[in-house]
Scaffold this active site. Structure first.
Site, PDB file in Angstrom:
ATOM      1  N   ASP A  61       0.810  -1.222   0.000  1.00  0.00           N
ATOM      2  CA  ASP A  61       0.000   0.000   0.000  1.00  0.00           C
ATOM      3  C   ASP A  61       0.840   1.267   0.000  1.00  0.00           C
ATOM      4  O   ASP A  61       0.305   2.368  -0.129  1.00  0.00           O
ATOM      5  CB  ASP A  61      -0.957   0.014   1.197  1.00  0.00           C
ATOM      6  CG  ASP A  61      -0.214   0.081   2.525  1.00  0.00           C
ATOM      7  OD1 ASP A  61       0.833  -0.599   2.644  1.00  0.00           O
ATOM      8  OD2 ASP A  61      -0.665   0.791   3.439  1.00  0.00           O
ATOM      9  N   ASP A  63       2.923  -7.606   0.810  1.00  0.00           N
ATOM     10  CA  ASP A  63       3.066  -6.914   2.089  1.00  0.00           C
ATOM     11  C   ASP A  63       1.956  -7.373   3.037  1.00  0.00           C
ATOM     12  O   ASP A  63       0.869  -7.771   2.592  1.00  0.00           O
ATOM     13  CB  ASP A  63       2.990  -5.396   1.873  1.00  0.00           C
ATOM     14  CG  ASP A  63       3.297  -4.624   3.145  1.00  0.00           C
ATOM     15  OD1 ASP A  63       4.159  -5.092   3.914  1.00  0.00           O
ATOM     16  OD2 ASP A  63       2.677  -3.574   3.367  1.00  0.00           O
ATOM     17  N   ASP A  86      -5.467 -65.070 -33.264  1.00  0.00           N
ATOM     18  CA  ASP A  86      -6.909 -64.804 -33.306  1.00  0.00           C
ATOM     19  C   ASP A  86      -7.634 -65.924 -32.572  1.00  0.00           C
ATOM     20  O   ASP A  86      -7.476 -67.109 -32.905  1.00  0.00           O
ATOM     21  CB  ASP A  86      -7.390 -64.705 -34.750  1.00  0.00           C
ATOM     22  CG  ASP A  86      -8.806 -64.170 -34.839  1.00  0.00           C
ATOM     23  OD1 ASP A  86      -8.957 -62.942 -34.986  1.00  0.00           O
ATOM     24  OD2 ASP A  86      -9.760 -64.976 -34.754  1.00  0.00           O
ATOM     25  N   ILE A  87      -8.431 -65.559 -31.558  1.00  0.00           N
ATOM     26  CA  ILE A  87      -9.177 -66.573 -30.803  1.00  0.00           C
ATOM     27  C   ILE A  87     -10.256 -67.176 -31.699  1.00  0.00           C
ATOM     28  O   ILE A  87     -11.058 -66.457 -32.308  1.00  0.00           O
ATOM     29  CB  ILE A  87      -9.817 -65.942 -29.551  1.00  0.00           C
ATOM     30  CG1 ILE A  87      -8.724 -65.360 -28.639  1.00  0.00           C
ATOM     31  CG2 ILE A  87     -10.650 -66.972 -28.794  1.00  0.00           C
ATOM     32  CD1 ILE A  87      -9.264 -64.614 -27.436  1.00  0.00           C
ATOM     33  N   ASP A  93     -15.389 -61.072 -22.306  1.00  0.00           N
ATOM     34  CA  ASP A  93     -14.348 -60.242 -21.691  1.00  0.00           C
ATOM     35  C   ASP A  93     -13.436 -61.074 -20.793  1.00  0.00           C
ATOM     36  O   ASP A  93     -12.213 -60.866 -20.758  1.00  0.00           O
ATOM     37  CB  ASP A  93     -14.981 -59.110 -20.882  1.00  0.00           C
ATOM     38  CG  ASP A  93     -15.595 -58.033 -21.755  1.00  0.00           C
ATOM     39  OD1 ASP A  93     -15.320 -58.036 -22.972  1.00  0.00           O
ATOM     40  OD2 ASP A  93     -16.334 -57.181 -21.225  1.00  0.00           O
ATOM     41  N   GLU A  95     -10.712 -59.692 -30.900  1.00  0.00           N
ATOM     42  CA  GLU A  95     -10.117 -60.902 -30.351  1.00  0.00           C
ATOM     43  C   GLU A  95      -8.756 -61.209 -31.001  1.00  0.00           C
ATOM     44  O   GLU A  95      -8.255 -62.333 -30.904  1.00  0.00           O
ATOM     45  CB  GLU A  95     -11.059 -62.096 -30.540  1.00  0.00           C
ATOM     46  CG  GLU A  95     -11.275 -62.539 -31.982  1.00  0.00           C
ATOM     47  CD  GLU A  95     -12.398 -61.784 -32.684  1.00  0.00           C
ATOM     48  OE1 GLU A  95     -12.930 -62.316 -33.667  1.00  0.00           O
ATOM     49  OE2 GLU A  95     -12.749 -60.670 -32.241  1.00  0.00           O
TER      50      GLU A  95
END
Length: 449
Positions: A10, A53, A325-326, A342, A368
């Site tokens: 100030d 300040d 590949d499944i 899943d 897959e």
């Protein structure tokens, strides 16, 4: 390093004096003469540091600092309180309001700029973490002020056992503090994992500055906060400690309450930085990981495969790739539901991982379909590995529930990168071999011609 600094006072004469000193060091300066203006300016201008300040009309520096630290937009801006007040209660109150440091008028220029540079270096690191992903992390990680309750460990490094015990007792609740009289042992203990070091630079039997430099040069301890104890008239050592990476300075005789307040500030900051780093690591990991199986994703494996093929073309080790590949996976989903599908994918990923060498990389390529990169493997070796994986899948049913086990098989196509071949061509040949394996009856391994 240049930065924007907000000066709040100030008294116009004090503002002009600080502004002139900062401009001479090539800092960009903005000013405010009361707390309300300071808060508004900090939100709008986002300075890198605030010199605040305490004695001001309206709201004083303490309340201004509290409001700045409570605001998500400004809480990460370091605040140095600058005041003529020099009582321990004033310093402690300022630190507890969230101030990062506390300087008493008249200000020593060397000390001021050492403190400024130290805090700016820290803010630069935090800003890098916070804004690495467009600021998204800042809104996810907890408020730094909410991290005080977490336990921590600290190490006092001094040459006197009596001092070590006294300093250790001064740490705040929740901090498990011990002491070490030998600097070499202290460095070893730091590497084992310590949250903060209190380093006595007044110890006559060792060079504390060298210990500080050692801690900062080691990647295992580089992020650990260091609070240095210095004699009050030893400005040179204090400045050198800050230059070497000390996070804070506390002067002898050490006031226990002030030390506790400074320790809390440093631990809060470290916990916040650790959370930011952890969030960033998680984000980076998510970008290259398949969420369902935990394997790498297609983006990652293609990048690594391209590198391996380029290396092989430059005379490096051979590289082979397996596409898996499944078999009849759609039938599993249609009969038992996608949740069962899943589970099959997760178990399949675990089976693959158990069959890999340390340098092999497995990834989910999509649906897959999976891919395995085998650096350093020729076609014959890759074919043996593929057959081993096929048997592992086919010989043991997949347990989906307590009363449900399914037989699962996999078809595998593989290819070795030939001289001058690019990644895309290698994948096409492996895919063609996979197609042939499925055409010939599935549950088999087929090498590309």
């Amino acid at each position: 390093m240049s930065a924007r600094i907000l000066v709040v006072d100030d008294q116009p004469a004090n503002v002009r004096m600080l502004e002139a000193k900062l401009l001479a060091e090539y800092y960009d300066v903005c000013t405010a003469q009361n707390g309300h203006d300071a808060i508004d300016l900090a939100r709008r201008e986002q300075p890198d540091l605030i010199l605040l300040d305490i004695m001001m009309p309206g709201i004083d520096g303490y309340e201004t600092c509290q409001r700045l630290k409570a605001d998500r937009q400004t809480r990460h801006i370091p605040v140095i309180m600058v005041t003529a007040l020099d009582q321990r209660e004033d310093r402690i109150r300022g630190l507890e309001c969230g101030a990062d440091d506390f300087l008493t008028k008249p200000i020593d220029d060397v000390t001021l700029f050492a403190r400024v540079r130290s805090l700016l270096r820290l803010k630069e690191v935090l800003d890098e973490l916070r804004y690495r992903e467009g600021g998204a992390l800042a809104g996810i990680v907890a408020d730094p002020m909410d991290l005080d309750a977490q336990p921590a460990t600290a190490l006092v490094v001094t040459s006197e056992e009596r001092s070590g015990k006294r300093f250790a007792r001064a740490f705040p609740d929740g901090v498990d503090a011990s002491y070490e009289l030998q600097p070499s042992e202290a460095v070893k203990r730091m590497q084992d994992g310590v949250d903060l070091m209190l380093l006595d630079l007044t110890s006559p039997s060792f060079d504390g500055l060298r210990v500080c430099a050692r801690v900062r040069s080691d990647t295992a301890t580089r992020q650990v906060p260091v609070v240095a104890i210095v004699n009050p008239d030893d400005v040179k050592t204090a400045v050198k400690a800050l230059e070497l990476g000390a996070n804070d300075i506390v002067y002898r005789p050490v006031d226990a309450s002030e030390l506790a307040a400074r320790v809390r500030t440093q631990l809060r900051r470290k916990r916040y930085a650790d959370k930011l780093r952890n969030r960033l690591d998680e984000s980076l990991n998510m970008a290259i990981t398949d969420a369902l199986t935990g394997l790498h994703n297609r983006r990652f494996i293609e990048s690594r495969l391209r590198q391996a093929v380029d290396s092989a073309n430059s005379g490096g080790a051979p590289v082979s790739v397996l596409l898996l590949d499944i078999d009849y996976f759609k039938r599993i989903n249609d009969t038992h539901g996608h949740e069962a599908g899943d589970v099959v994918l997760k178990v399949f990923a675990e089976r693959l991982t158990s069959q890999l060498r340390a340098l092999d990389i497995a990834a989910r390529f999509g649906g897959e379909e999976f891919v395995i990169l085998m650096p350093g493997s020729g076609l014959a070796e890759a074919e043996l590995a593929a057959e081993r994986m096929r048997r592992n899948v086919a010989n043991t049913p997949f347990k989906l529930a307590a009363d449900l086990e399914l037989p699962v098989t996999v078809s595998i196509g593989l290819a070795q990168a030939s001289s001058g071949e690019v990644m895309e061509s290698l994948l096409r040949r492996a895919d063609a071999a996979l197609y042939q394996a499925k055409t010939d009856g599935r549950n088999r391994v087929q090498a590309a011609a």
